[in-house]
Design a protein around this motif. Structure first.
Motif, PDB file in Angstrom:
ATOM      1  N   GLU A   1      14.399  54.824  -4.443  1.00 21.79           N
ATOM      2  CA  GLU A   1      14.681  55.263  -3.066  1.00 21.79           C
ATOM      3  C   GLU A   1      13.418  55.742  -2.376  1.00 21.79           C
ATOM      4  O   GLU A   1      13.215  55.478  -1.177  1.00 21.79           O
ATOM      5  CB  GLU A   1      15.743  56.362  -3.082  1.00 21.79           C
ATOM      6  CG  GLU A   1      17.134  55.852  -3.425  1.00 21.79           C
ATOM      7  CD  GLU A   1      18.150  56.966  -3.585  1.00 21.79           C
ATOM      8  OE1 GLU A   1      19.284  56.816  -3.110  1.00 21.79           O
ATOM      9  OE2 GLU A   1      17.792  57.999  -4.208  1.00 21.79           O
TER      10      GLU A   1
ATOM     11  N   GLU B   1      18.739  60.476   7.076  1.00 26.00           N
ATOM     12  CA  GLU B   1      17.961  61.033   8.187  1.00 26.00           C
ATOM     13  C   GLU B   1      16.480  60.697   8.044  1.00 26.00           C
ATOM     14  O   GLU B   1      15.815  60.334   9.028  1.00 26.00           O
ATOM     15  CB  GLU B   1      18.161  62.551   8.252  1.00 26.00           C
ATOM     16  CG  GLU B   1      19.552  62.970   8.707  1.00 26.00           C
ATOM     17  CD  GLU B   1      19.722  64.484   8.738  1.00 26.00           C
ATOM     18  OE1 GLU B   1      18.713  65.201   8.534  1.00 26.00           O
ATOM     19  OE2 GLU B   1      20.848  64.949   8.963  1.00 26.00           O
TER      20      GLU B   1
ATOM     21  N   ASP C   1      14.080  67.932  -3.465  1.00 31.53           N
ATOM     22  CA  ASP C   1      14.914  68.556  -2.434  1.00 31.53           C
ATOM     23  C   ASP C   1      16.069  67.666  -1.980  1.00 31.53           C
ATOM     24  O   ASP C   1      17.176  68.149  -1.741  1.00 31.53           O
ATOM     25  CB  ASP C   1      14.050  68.919  -1.216  1.00 31.53           C
ATOM     26  CG  ASP C   1      13.255  70.197  -1.439  1.00 31.53           C
ATOM     27  OD1 ASP C   1      13.395  70.797  -2.518  1.00 31.53           O
ATOM     28  OD2 ASP C   1      12.492  70.585  -0.534  1.00 31.53           O
ATOM     29  N   LEU C   2      15.819  66.361  -1.854  1.00 32.17           N
ATOM     30  CA  LEU C   2      16.846  65.445  -1.357  1.00 32.17           C
ATOM     31  C   LEU C   2      17.535  64.675  -2.480  1.00 32.17           C
ATOM     32  O   LEU C   2      18.413  63.857  -2.213  1.00 32.17           O
ATOM     33  CB  LEU C   2      16.232  64.463  -0.353  1.00 32.17           C
ATOM     34  CG  LEU C   2      15.545  65.068   0.876  1.00 32.17           C
ATOM     35  CD1 LEU C   2      15.114  63.975   1.850  1.00 32.17           C
ATOM     36  CD2 LEU C   2      16.439  66.073   1.573  1.00 32.17           C
ATOM     37  N   ARG C   3      17.122  64.928  -3.722  1.00 31.85           N
ATOM     38  CA  ARG C   3      17.724  64.312  -4.912  1.00 31.85           C
ATOM     39  C   ARG C   3      17.672  62.789  -4.839  1.00 31.85           C
ATOM     40  O   ARG C   3      18.683  62.093  -4.879  1.00 31.85           O
ATOM     41  CB  ARG C   3      19.170  64.788  -5.081  1.00 31.85           C
ATOM     42  CG  ARG C   3      19.281  66.297  -5.275  1.00 31.85           C
ATOM     43  CD  ARG C   3      20.723  66.736  -5.440  1.00 31.85           C
ATOM     44  NE  ARG C   3      20.813  68.193  -5.585  1.00 31.85           N
ATOM     45  CZ  ARG C   3      21.954  68.860  -5.729  1.00 31.85           C
ATOM     46  NH1 ARG C   3      23.109  68.197  -5.723  1.00 31.85           N
ATOM     47  NH2 ARG C   3      21.946  70.175  -5.851  1.00 31.85           N
ATOM     48  N   LEU C   4      16.450  62.272  -4.769  1.00 33.00           N
ATOM     49  CA  LEU C   4      16.230  60.840  -4.656  1.00 33.00           C
ATOM     50  C   LEU C   4      15.643  60.275  -5.944  1.00 33.00           C
ATOM     51  O   LEU C   4      15.044  60.998  -6.741  1.00 33.00           O
ATOM     52  CB  LEU C   4      15.271  60.543  -3.497  1.00 33.00           C
ATOM     53  CG  LEU C   4      15.642  61.131  -2.128  1.00 33.00           C
ATOM     54  CD1 LEU C   4      14.608  60.728  -1.096  1.00 33.00           C
ATOM     55  CD2 LEU C   4      17.026  60.688  -1.702  1.00 33.00           C
TER      56      LEU C   4
ATOM     57  N   ALA D   1      14.257  66.191   8.604  1.00 35.39           N
ATOM     58  CA  ALA D   1      15.268  65.476   7.817  1.00 35.39           C
ATOM     59  C   ALA D   1      15.870  66.381   6.750  1.00 35.39           C
ATOM     60  O   ALA D   1      15.166  67.163   6.104  1.00 35.39           O
ATOM     61  CB  ALA D   1      14.647  64.243   7.172  1.00 35.39           C
ATOM     62  N   ARG D   2      17.163  66.235   6.561  1.00 32.14           N
ATOM     63  CA  ARG D   2      17.873  67.001   5.534  1.00 32.14           C
ATOM     64  C   ARG D   2      18.588  66.091   4.546  1.00 32.14           C
ATOM     65  O   ARG D   2      19.313  66.561   3.674  1.00 32.14           O
ATOM     66  CB  ARG D   2      18.914  67.927   6.190  1.00 32.14           C
ATOM     67  CG  ARG D   2      18.332  69.043   7.045  1.00 32.14           C
ATOM     68  CD  ARG D   2      17.572  70.064   6.197  1.00 32.14           C
ATOM     69  NE  ARG D   2      17.164  71.229   6.975  1.00 32.14           N
ATOM     70  CZ  ARG D   2      16.033  71.327   7.639  1.00 32.14           C
ATOM     71  NH1 ARG D   2      15.207  70.293   7.673  1.00 32.14           N
ATOM     72  NH2 ARG D   2      15.728  72.428   8.300  1.00 32.14           N
ATOM     73  N   SER D   3      18.426  64.766   4.688  1.00 35.39           N
ATOM     74  CA  SER D   3      19.107  63.834   3.796  1.00 35.39           C
ATOM     75  C   SER D   3      18.338  62.519   3.765  1.00 35.39           C
ATOM     76  O   SER D   3      17.458  62.268   4.602  1.00 35.39           O
ATOM     77  CB  SER D   3      20.542  63.573   4.275  1.00 35.39           C
ATOM     78  OG  SER D   3      20.533  62.902   5.524  1.00 35.39           O
ATOM     79  N   PHE D   4      18.700  61.667   2.815  1.00 32.66           N
ATOM     80  CA  PHE D   4      18.079  60.348   2.700  1.00 32.66           C
ATOM     81  C   PHE D   4      18.286  59.518   3.971  1.00 32.66           C
ATOM     82  O   PHE D   4      17.312  58.945   4.492  1.00 32.66           O
ATOM     83  CB  PHE D   4      18.642  59.624   1.470  1.00 32.66           C
ATOM     84  CG  PHE D   4      18.185  58.205   1.331  1.00 32.66           C
ATOM     85  CD1 PHE D   4      16.896  57.902   0.912  1.00 32.66           C
ATOM     86  CD2 PHE D   4      19.044  57.146   1.612  1.00 32.66           C
ATOM     87  CE1 PHE D   4      16.473  56.588   0.773  1.00 32.66           C
ATOM     88  CE2 PHE D   4      18.639  55.833   1.484  1.00 32.66           C
ATOM     89  CZ  PHE D   4      17.342  55.553   1.060  1.00 32.66           C
TER      90      PHE D   4
END
Length: 508
Positions: free
Chosen positions: A36, A91, A29-32, A86-89
């Protein structure tokens, strides 16, 4: 008290370990990357946990320990729930920072409470029982997370209520119940400090003044001002600047090599903060500095148990993704089976380790270190078999003895350090011990495996390489065993020689 504090530690590790089983969904979902994800579980949490553990451990030495644990539990539970927003790395990393700060309040205060509530000869067993919450919580976190994420996403698919994915709901479920437990913790009894050892120190009249002084000692750039105000001298300030320069240079070099700046910047700041705190402690409390940092048994045992933590945290975090990727099972199955097996094995191992440590210590001051040596050797062949077999049922079965053997060191590690210092400085000693365990074990273990997984393109190979950390653990355990008897016997004479004034009962 022991039962309630075990529950606190269970919640501590439910909130911490649930990220493991959610890793694959969060990555998508967050493309990690794996590196990371390893940073989020390890370093993002560990640096704030260790750095803020220093002032919070000082508060544990001078304030009501029940209230400190209750406030910290409420804070980290709320921030775990907020992780689901959270919606991003960045956050999610910010939420993990906050969870680390909140959880830093628990262990030093709990170690101190339990050490004052039980006699010294039962200390390793008691701290092992308390620490069993690690594996119960980790197992529950994996099981709950796997059950929720698989069930939620299967039920609602691409159009979930309020746009919430399964991994976000799992964070809500893990965090919110801790708010109720916090109220229960506040009702515990506060024992007299030093009662179990018959060594009593003066009561601190301004506990929060001590907390803020300690906080100033770890927050850059206030660290330099703090050294000046406590009279550290020009040489100490110069050493502080040199340390900052060297750490910045190392962070830049490692960032250039690994291309993961967040990992090395955060870790460099954390190590610098810890170094600054140690300098200020040497000025403000030379007796504590002497017993914590200049005791060979403390140094060697902390390093030995930290290398065990490197493998334990690293393998423990990556095992669910390993089963999902290499054995092609879904998160619900991996979560429930691994959670149950790891919780049972870890609870048995950590309790067995504490009992063995206390029994062997009655025969030799090195008894607790011997348990560390066992924990460094027994898990290695089991881990190699677990990571190389292609038989999924056999791999699940091997998790049980692996969890038993790799968890035996936790009670002996904590109690060894507690026995080598005075009661009034046990919170600070616990913080110093946890700094080493956290930076070397938690900040580097999961990240290193994640980074190697990216470089090698193979999570299995990365985990196999990590097993070599136990060789370093064994070396430092042997060194600790050579010093522990002499250092424990010299505790009170060294403290008196350094200027300590205290009362000792006839039974101490």
């Amino acid at each position: 008290m022991l039962g309630v504090l075990v529950l606190v530690y269970v919640f501590n590790f439910v909130d911490r370990q649930i990220l493991s089983i959610l890793a694959e969904r969060i990555k998508a979902d967050l493309r990690l990357s794996d590196a990371e994800i390893g940073f989020l579980y390890g370093t993002a949490f560990a640096v704030f946990f260790a750095v803020f553990g220093i002032p919070l451990s000082r508060l544990a030495d001078v304030w009501d320990r029940r209230k400190l644990i209750a406030v910290g539990l409420a804070a980290w539970s709320l921030l775990t729930a907020l992780s689901g927003m959270a919606r991003s790395f960045p956050e999610l990393a910010a939420a993990r920072f906050g969870v680390g700060v909140g959880e830093a309040s628990a262990a030093p205060a709990a170690f101190s409470l339990l050490s004052d509530s039980f006699p010294p000869q039962r200390r390793a067993t008691v701290l092992a029982v308390y620490s069993s919450g690690i594996y119960i919580g980790a197992g529950l976190g994996i099981a709950i997370g796997g059950w929720i994420v698989q069930g939620w996403d299967a039920a609602f698919g691409a159009a979930p209520p309020l746009g919430l994915r399964g991994w976000q709901v799992a964070f809500f479920a893990a965090g919110l119940p801790g708010l109720l437990l916090a109220a229960w913790v506040a009702t515990l009894r506060e024992p007299r400090r030093g009662a179990a050892d018959g060594i009593f120190s003066r009561r601190e009249e301004q506990p929060f003044r001590q907390f803020f002084l300690e906080l100033r000692s770890v927050l850059p750039p206030l660290t330099v001002l703090h050294l000046v105000l406590v009279g550290a001298g020009r040489r100490a300030v110069a050493r502080n600047f040199v340390a900052a320069f060297i750490l910045a240079l190392l962070a830049a070099l490692l960032t250039a090599v690994t291309r993961t700046p967040a990992q090395w910047i955060a870790l460099a700041i954390g190590i610098y903060s810890a170094f600054s705190w140690a300098q200020s402690l040497g000025c403000r409390d030379p007796v504590a500095f002497q017993l914590i940092f200049r005791t060979p048994a403390v140094r060697h045992s902390a390093l030995a148990f930290s290398f065990l933590a490197f493998l334990g945290y690293g393998i423990g975090f990556w095992l669910p993704p390993f089963f999902v990727r290499c054995h092609h099972v879904d998160e619900r199955q991996a979560g429930i089976l691994l959670g149950a097996i790891a919780a049972a094995g870890g609870w048995l191992g950590i309790t067995l380790g504490g009992v063995l440590a206390d029994r062997w210590r009655r025969e030799s001051p090195r008894g607790r270190i011997y348990v560390g040596m066992l924990a460094a050797t027994l898990p290695v062949p089991i881990a190699l078999a677990l990571l190389t077999t292609t038989n999924t049922p056999l791999a699940y079965a091997l998790v049980f003895p692996s969890s038993i053997c790799s968890s035996m060191w936790i009670g002996p590690g904590a109690s060894t350090v507690q026995d080598l210092v005075l009661p009034r400085m046990r919170g600070a000693a616990a913080a110093a011990y946890l700094i080493v365990v956290t930076f070397l074990g938690l900040a580097l273990g999961p990240y290193t495996i994640g980074f190697l997984s990216v470089v090698l393109g193979d999570l299995r190979k990365a985990m196999l390489i990590a097993v070599s950390a136990n060789a370093f653990a064994l070396v430092f355990a042997v060194l600790a065993a050579r010093h522990v008897a002499r250092d424990e016997a010299a505790r009170l004479p060294r403290a008196r020689a350094a200027g300590e004034v205290f009362e000792v009962s006839g039974s101490a």
